[in-house]
Design a protein around this motif. Structure first.
Motif, PDB file in Angstrom:
ATOM      1  N   LEU A 241       0.905  -1.246   0.014  1.00  0.00           N
ATOM      2  CA  LEU A 241      -0.055  -0.073  -0.104  1.00  0.00           C
ATOM      3  C   LEU A 241       0.918   1.230   0.162  1.00  0.00           C
ATOM      4  N   ILE A 242       0.812   2.227  -1.056  1.00  0.00           N
ATOM      5  CA  ILE A 242       1.314   3.278  -1.108  1.00  0.00           C
ATOM      6  C   ILE A 242       0.285   4.769  -0.926  1.00  0.00           C
ATOM      7  N   THR A 243       0.376   5.568   0.056  1.00  0.00           N
ATOM      8  CA  THR A 243      -0.484   6.706   0.173  1.00  0.00           C
ATOM      9  C   THR A 243       0.352   7.821  -0.382  1.00  0.00           C
ATOM     10  N   ILE A 244      -0.296   8.747  -1.034  1.00  0.00           N
ATOM     11  CA  ILE A 244       0.186   9.918  -1.661  1.00  0.00           C
ATOM     12  C   ILE A 244      -0.569  11.108  -1.316  1.00  0.00           C
ATOM     13  N   ASP A 245      -0.031  11.842  -0.270  1.00  0.00           N
ATOM     14  CA  ASP A 245      -1.087  13.073   0.094  1.00  0.00           C
ATOM     15  C   ASP A 245      -0.654  14.192  -0.630  1.00  0.00           C
ATOM     16  N   VAL A 246      -1.464  14.984  -1.070  1.00  0.00           N
ATOM     17  CA  VAL A 246      -1.083  16.320  -1.786  1.00  0.00           C
ATOM     18  C   VAL A 246      -1.870  17.462  -0.910  1.00  0.00           C
ATOM     19  N   LEU A 247      -1.400  18.290  -0.187  1.00  0.00           N
ATOM     20  CA  LEU A 247      -2.290  19.212   0.858  1.00  0.00           C
ATOM     21  C   LEU A 247      -1.770  20.517   0.616  1.00  0.00           C
ATOM     22  N   ALA A 248      -2.522  21.361   0.263  1.00  0.00           N
ATOM     23  CA  ALA A 248      -2.194  22.917   0.069  1.00  0.00           C
ATOM     24  C   ALA A 248      -3.078  23.588   1.091  1.00  0.00           C
ATOM     25  N   LYS A 249      -2.403  24.188   2.342  1.00  0.00           N
ATOM     26  CA  LYS A 249      -3.274  24.763   3.158  1.00  0.00           C
ATOM     27  C   LYS A 249      -2.495  26.264   3.362  1.00  0.00           C
ATOM     28  N   ASP A 250      -3.247  27.272   3.518  1.00  0.00           N
ATOM     29  CA  ASP A 250      -2.754  28.549   3.451  1.00  0.00           C
ATOM     30  C   ASP A 250      -1.695  28.825   2.411  1.00  0.00           C
ATOM     31  N   ASN A 251      -0.363  29.042   3.027  1.00  0.00           N
ATOM     32  CA  ASN A 251       0.807  29.149   1.845  1.00  0.00           C
ATOM     33  C   ASN A 251       1.672  27.700   1.870  1.00  0.00           C
ATOM     34  N   LEU A 252       0.926  26.836   2.505  1.00  0.00           N
ATOM     35  CA  LEU A 252       1.956  25.405   2.765  1.00  0.00           C
ATOM     36  C   LEU A 252       1.634  24.366   1.845  1.00  0.00           C
ATOM     37  N   LEU A 253       2.319  23.795   0.821  1.00  0.00           N
ATOM     38  CA  LEU A 253       2.277  22.728   0.251  1.00  0.00           C
ATOM     39  C   LEU A 253       2.855  21.540   0.519  1.00  0.00           C
ATOM     40  N   THR A 254       2.228  20.699   1.179  1.00  0.00           N
ATOM     41  CA  THR A 254       2.852  19.321   1.662  1.00  0.00           C
ATOM     42  C   THR A 254       2.521  18.285   0.888  1.00  0.00           C
ATOM     43  N   ILE A 255       3.630  17.325   0.674  1.00  0.00           N
ATOM     44  CA  ILE A 255       3.537  16.176  -0.264  1.00  0.00           C
ATOM     45  C   ILE A 255       3.939  15.069   0.628  1.00  0.00           C
ATOM     46  N   LYS A 256       3.081  14.344   0.987  1.00  0.00           N
ATOM     47  CA  LYS A 256       3.591  12.855   1.856  1.00  0.00           C
ATOM     48  C   LYS A 256       3.636  11.641   1.248  1.00  0.00           C
ATOM     49  N   ILE A 257       4.499  10.686   1.118  1.00  0.00           N
ATOM     50  CA  ILE A 257       4.596   9.505   0.370  1.00  0.00           C
ATOM     51  C   ILE A 257       4.747   8.277   1.634  1.00  0.00           C
ATOM     52  N   THR A 258       3.554   7.582   1.746  1.00  0.00           N
ATOM     53  CA  THR A 258       3.781   6.638   3.148  1.00  0.00           C
ATOM     54  C   THR A 258       3.607   5.297   2.392  1.00  0.00           C
ATOM     55  N   ASP A 259       4.388   4.453   2.799  1.00  0.00           N
ATOM     56  CA  ASP A 259       4.358   3.141   2.274  1.00  0.00           C
ATOM     57  C   ASP A 259       4.529   1.976   3.220  1.00  0.00           C
ATOM     58  N   ASN A 260       3.943   0.830   3.137  1.00  0.00           N
ATOM     59  CA  ASN A 260       4.188  -0.293   4.224  1.00  0.00           C
ATOM     60  C   ASN A 260       5.314  -1.318   3.756  1.00  0.00           C
ATOM     61  N   GLY A 261       6.329  -0.788   3.059  1.00  0.00           N
ATOM     62  CA  GLY A 261       7.288  -1.655   2.366  1.00  0.00           C
ATOM     63  C   GLY A 261       8.139  -2.008   3.433  1.00  0.00           C
ATOM     64  N   SER A 262       9.427  -2.502   2.852  1.00  0.00           N
ATOM     65  CA  SER A 262      10.501  -3.253   3.681  1.00  0.00           C
ATOM     66  C   SER A 262      11.128  -2.045   4.658  1.00  0.00           C
ATOM     67  N   GLY A 263      11.150  -0.834   4.399  1.00  0.00           N
ATOM     68  CA  GLY A 263      11.545   0.059   5.246  1.00  0.00           C
ATOM     69  C   GLY A 263      13.252   0.318   5.272  1.00  0.00           C
ATOM     70  N   MET A 264      13.653   0.917   6.041  1.00  0.00           N
ATOM     71  CA  MET A 264      15.347   1.001   6.293  1.00  0.00           C
ATOM     72  C   MET A 264      15.779   0.885   7.793  1.00  0.00           C
ATOM     73  N   ASP A 265      16.890   0.362   7.868  1.00  0.00           N
ATOM     74  CA  ASP A 265      17.467   0.325   9.286  1.00  0.00           C
ATOM     75  C   ASP A 265      17.974   1.674   9.451  1.00  0.00           C
ATOM     76  N   SER A 266      18.179   1.902  10.844  1.00  0.00           N
ATOM     77  CA  SER A 266      18.533   3.329  11.191  1.00  0.00           C
ATOM     78  C   SER A 266      20.032   3.696  10.734  1.00  0.00           C
ATOM     79  N   GLU A 267      20.799   2.792  10.354  1.00  0.00           N
ATOM     80  CA  GLU A 267      22.117   3.009   9.700  1.00  0.00           C
ATOM     81  C   GLU A 267      21.866   3.656   8.362  1.00  0.00           C
ATOM     82  N   PHE A 268      21.162   2.928   7.485  1.00  0.00           N
ATOM     83  CA  PHE A 268      21.003   3.214   6.061  1.00  0.00           C
ATOM     84  C   PHE A 268      20.190   4.499   6.145  1.00  0.00           C
TER      85      PHE A 268
END
Lengths: 182, 123
Positions: free
Chosen positions: A22-49
């Motif tokens: 599942l990939i979620t792409i959020d594009v939100l514009a509010k006042d003068n701020l544009l927010t782009i957020k891409i969320t996935d439930n994939g393998s992720g990264m360890d803290s070192e990477f």
């Protein structure tokens, strides 16, 4: 990259490569701020990477030593008076959040988000995609799970379906309002 | 304004075509578009969309458009590989939407390779 939508396509490719379902792409514009957020439930990264993921000389590829996707998007956010962050947990997934000042002279346009989305939807395989768009007075949500149910067995990647989705997205989102352009 | 409910009409129109296609999997042509960071920034997205548009317009049921990552020749992007069954793979480079349409017409429909876009010209 001349459009923020191209960065979205590029970053979402990483989610597919991380075997997200599942990939979620959020594009939100509010006042003068544009927010782009891409969320996935994939393998992720360890803290070192994760600690070196914004470095252009970090990549998962073995053939070359350069990975420009994340550094490019970070640079554009910061150039546009915004912020950039990557949160990730091994085995759980990744969230890439970037913000932009809408009226900043160096902010690239959002561009053709519908083209970006169908380029992704055409190759999702078993993954699903949710697109959330909120700007000005409009709100639009697309969930490929719901589209698949309507399709009843017809593949999502049929060109005619992709074109229909592209038209539907373009008709339902508003990227211009009172002289402000995303 | 279009909504998900409109898919039903397309679905009904397409169902018969899909059944026909199931019997002819072996002659499937594959169009593979390079879509890593290098490809995307060079213009792979309009190329991908042009292939989708032209294939839908001509109702080519045996062509599948997919994506791949970086092919290792970033300066030649946008790169597209064409796999036709029983033929050698053809690699095109420096493509744009207009060239993509020409490839669908000449190569995919009529079987004539567009030699002017071949990657071999660059080597």
């Amino acid at each position: 990259m001349r459009e923020l939508s191209l960065n979205i396509l590029d970053i979402a490719e990483n989610s597919l490569k991380a075997n997200a379902t599942l990939i979620t792409i959020d594009v939100l514009a509010k006042d003068n701020l544009l927010t782009i957020k891409i969320t996935d439930n994939g393998s992720g990264m360890d803290s070192e990477f994760l600690s070196r993921v914004e470095d252009p000389f970090t990549t998962t590829r073995s053939t070359r030593k350069v990975g420009m996707g994340i550094p490019l998007m970070k640079m554009i956010s910061e150039m546009s008076g915004g912020t950039f962050s990557v949160q990730s947990e091994k085995g759980k997934g990744t969230v890439v959040t970037s913000t932009y000042l809408i009226d900043h002279v160096d902010r690239p346009p959002l561009g053709d988000i519908a083209q970006t989305l169908i380029s992704l939807i055409g190759n999702l395989n078993d993954c699903d995609l949710i697109f959330n768009f909120e700007a000005f007075d409009t709100q639009f949500r697309l969930n490929t799970q719901e589209v698949k149910e309507e399709l009843d067995g017809i593949p999502l990647d049929e060109p005619q379906i992709l074109i229909f989705l592209r038209d539907m997205i373009n008709e339902n989102i508003k990227t211009n309002f009172r002289g402000v352009s995303l | 304004m279009k909504s998900i409910a409109d898919i039903k009409a397309i679905r009904e129109r397409m169902q018969s075509q899909i059944i026909m296609r199931d019997n002819s999997d072996s002659d499937e042509i594959r169009v593979v578009v390079g879509m890593a960071t290098c490809g995307i920034s060079a213009g792979a997205r309009p190329v991908y969309n042009a292939f989708i548009d032209e294939i839908a317009k001509r109702n080519l049921a045996n062509v599948k458009v997919t994506r791949t990552g970086c092919l290792g020749m970033c300066k030649l992007e946008p790169i597209v590989e064409i796999y036709v069954p029983n033929k050698e793979k053809v690699t095109y480079c420096h493509l744009d939407a207009e060239k993509a349409v020409n490839i669908v017409v000449n190569h995919l429909v009529n079987g004539n390779v567009c030699t002017e876009y071949l990657v071999n010209n660059e080597e």
